[in-house]
Design a protein around this motif. Structure first.
Motif, PDB file in Angstrom:
ATOM      1  N   ASN A 248       0.977  -1.189  -0.045  1.00 30.26           N
ATOM      2  CA  ASN A 248      -0.062   0.104   0.020  1.00 30.26           C
ATOM      3  C   ASN A 248       0.861   1.302  -0.016  1.00 30.26           C
ATOM      4  O   ASN A 248       1.761   1.212   0.869  1.00 30.26           O
ATOM      5  N   THR A 249       0.593   2.561  -0.710  1.00 30.17           N
ATOM      6  CA  THR A 249       1.214   3.561  -0.636  1.00 30.17           C
ATOM      7  C   THR A 249       0.611   4.414   0.512  1.00 30.17           C
ATOM      8  O   THR A 249      -0.295   4.013   1.092  1.00 30.17           O
ATOM      9  N   TRP A 250       1.347   5.421   0.585  1.00 33.88           N
ATOM     10  CA  TRP A 250       1.212   6.349   1.859  1.00 33.88           C
ATOM     11  C   TRP A 250      -0.430   6.849   1.530  1.00 33.88           C
ATOM     12  O   TRP A 250      -1.207   6.911   2.563  1.00 33.88           O
ATOM     13  N   ARG A 286       7.866   4.688  11.223  1.00 32.65           N
ATOM     14  CA  ARG A 286       8.788   3.718  10.861  1.00 32.65           C
ATOM     15  C   ARG A 286       8.887   3.264   9.454  1.00 32.65           C
ATOM     16  O   ARG A 286      10.068   3.111   8.999  1.00 32.65           O
ATOM     17  N   GLU A 287       7.819   3.166   8.614  1.00 36.61           N
ATOM     18  CA  GLU A 287       7.621   2.478   7.386  1.00 36.61           C
ATOM     19  C   GLU A 287       7.452   3.819   6.491  1.00 36.61           C
ATOM     20  O   GLU A 287       7.775   3.595   5.322  1.00 36.61           O
ATOM     21  N   TYR A 288       6.868   4.973   6.949  1.00 36.71           N
ATOM     22  CA  TYR A 288       6.483   5.866   5.797  1.00 36.71           C
ATOM     23  C   TYR A 288       7.038   7.296   6.111  1.00 36.71           C
ATOM     24  O   TYR A 288       6.774   7.688   7.282  1.00 36.71           O
ATOM     25  N   GLN A 289       7.892   7.790   5.441  1.00 36.33           N
ATOM     26  CA  GLN A 289       8.313   9.051   5.452  1.00 36.33           C
ATOM     27  C   GLN A 289       7.521  10.000   5.747  1.00 36.33           C
ATOM     28  O   GLN A 289       7.518  11.141   6.518  1.00 36.33           O
ATOM     29  N   LEU A 293       6.372  13.411   8.644  1.00 38.64           N
ATOM     30  CA  LEU A 293       6.176  14.638   8.153  1.00 38.64           C
ATOM     31  C   LEU A 293       4.807  15.175   8.697  1.00 38.64           C
ATOM     32  O   LEU A 293       4.657  16.201   9.586  1.00 38.64           O
ATOM     33  N   LEU A 294       3.674  14.405   8.721  1.00 38.30           N
ATOM     34  CA  LEU A 294       2.408  14.641   9.433  1.00 38.30           C
ATOM     35  C   LEU A 294       2.669  14.731  10.798  1.00 38.30           C
ATOM     36  O   LEU A 294       1.746  15.493  11.228  1.00 38.30           O
ATOM     37  N   PHE A 295       3.204  13.729  11.515  1.00 38.72           N
ATOM     38  CA  PHE A 295       3.294  13.681  12.959  1.00 38.72           C
ATOM     39  C   PHE A 295       4.002  15.006  13.339  1.00 38.72           C
ATOM     40  O   PHE A 295       3.536  15.455  14.286  1.00 38.72           O
ATOM     41  N   LEU A 318       0.769  16.254  -0.620  1.00 41.70           N
ATOM     42  CA  LEU A 318       0.817  15.127  -1.542  1.00 41.70           C
ATOM     43  C   LEU A 318       0.365  15.346  -2.990  1.00 41.70           C
ATOM     44  O   LEU A 318       1.050  14.764  -3.922  1.00 41.70           O
ATOM     45  N   ALA A 319      -0.590  16.125  -3.400  1.00 42.75           N
ATOM     46  CA  ALA A 319      -1.031  16.189  -4.622  1.00 42.75           C
ATOM     47  C   ALA A 319      -0.196  16.950  -5.393  1.00 42.75           C
ATOM     48  O   ALA A 319       0.206  16.451  -6.403  1.00 42.75           O
TER      49      ALA A 319
END
Length: 322
Positions: A248-250, A286-289, A293-295, A318-319
């Motif tokens: 799955n993508t972010w 841990r898995e998604y850069q 950023l959102l955190f 993202l867009a």
């Protein structure tokens, strides 16, 4: 081969179980523990921690949810197991693994691993109180201070009539520090025929395969690895069947995060509305850069309006990046 979702206290509640089982690949869930002391708990306690009881003990996507009890007195544990069964729990699990000091001080969780005879009494009493068609299982660690009594512990629980044991491949003293000692589980298959489920440090399909190889266990329980990768169970099952799986993508995972936040708006007090999404992003980063950023963007925000605006900004980012 079955994959179970770990009962992570304060993290894997009903809304998280619903989200993760909807992704797919999970065969069984277990609730956060129901604390049993010296009395029979009212039905509302079980419904609060396991609202799936209103749906025949299943998540919205149809995955069974075992009710987990924590306590050290055979009588009340048996009474409450019977009550959970009468309310529709598809299985009853027993927490002999929690390492928290506050739990251990009150003779609950992993401190009981030093008393195999008591473990036998608890499981035996629960098994006698629960209809035979409803499984009674236990979750343990390798031991309290060390793993020297592991086979004694497993024998005590197995001979008491348990239908399965999940073993977190670390001692209480190990806490959650890597590594998980999967190889130590291999020995217990020689003393029992009941299913043994391996647990601990499975973050990828490669970890899963190595865990199976070392532990000799077919079934595995996933915890933090599944929170970091919500589609990990799907990838593991695809790999085991020799199928190609595209992770799955972010943006796809972000839909789940937004669904959790929407649920929090409806069901959390205003001052706590940001807690669940921040907690989950702590694992996802841990898995998604992009999760990192959102955190960073929302970690100091507290109101629903501010967090909603930050999510909108993140979607816009993202867009543009795409």
């Amino acid at each position: 081969m079955q994959l179970h979702l770990a009962p992570m206290e304060g993290v894997v509640n009903a809304r998280m179980r619903a989200l993760l089982t909807a992704v797919g690949g999970i065969d069984r869930c277990v609730t956060e523990f129901v604390r049993v002391s010296d009395q029979l708990l009212p039905p509302r306690v079980f419904h609060r921690l396991c609202p799936e009881l209103n749906n025949n003990g299943l998540t919205p996507s149809g995955i069974p949810v075992y009710v987990q009890l924590l306590g050290g007195d055979p009588g009340p544990m048996a009474e409450n197991a019977a009550r959970a069964a009468s309310l529709g729990a598809p299985g009853i699990d027993t927490n002999f693994g929690c390492p928290a000091k506050c739990v251990n001080r009150h003779r609950g969780g992993s401190v009981l691993l030093d008393e195999p005879e008591l473990l036998h009494q608890i499981i035996s009493a629960m098994r006698a109180a629960v209809p035979k068609a409803i499984p009674v299982t236990a979750k343990i660690r390798l031991g309290f201070k060390d793993s020297s009594r592991l086979t004694e512990i497993v024998s005590a629980i197995s001979e008491a009539g348990a239908n399965g044991i999940t073993i977190h491949a670390r001692t209480k003293e190990d806490g959650y520090k890597p590594p998980a000692h999967w190889h130590q589980l291999a020995q217990v298959h020689k003393i029992t025929n009941i299913p043994i489920v391996a647990n601990g440090e499975v973050w990828s399909p490669t970890d899963f395969t190595e865990c199976q190889t070392q532990s000799h266990c077919e079934d595995v329980m996933l915890g933090r690895g599944l929170l970091a990768r919500p589609d990990l169970a799907l990838e593991i099952k695809s790999a085991s069947e020799g199928l190609h799986y595209k992770r799955n993508t972010w943006p796809t995972t972000l839909h789940l995060v937004e669904a959790l936040f929407e649920d929090s708006i409806l069901n959390c007090a205003p001052r706590h509305v940001g807690g669940p999404i921040k907690q989950w992003l702590g694992y996802l980063r841990r898995e998604y850069q992009e999760a990192q950023l959102l955190f960073e963007r929302i970690k100091r925000l507290n109101t629903a309006a501010d967090i909603t605006a930050a999510l909108d900004e993140h979607r816009h980012y993202l867009a543009i990046a795409a």
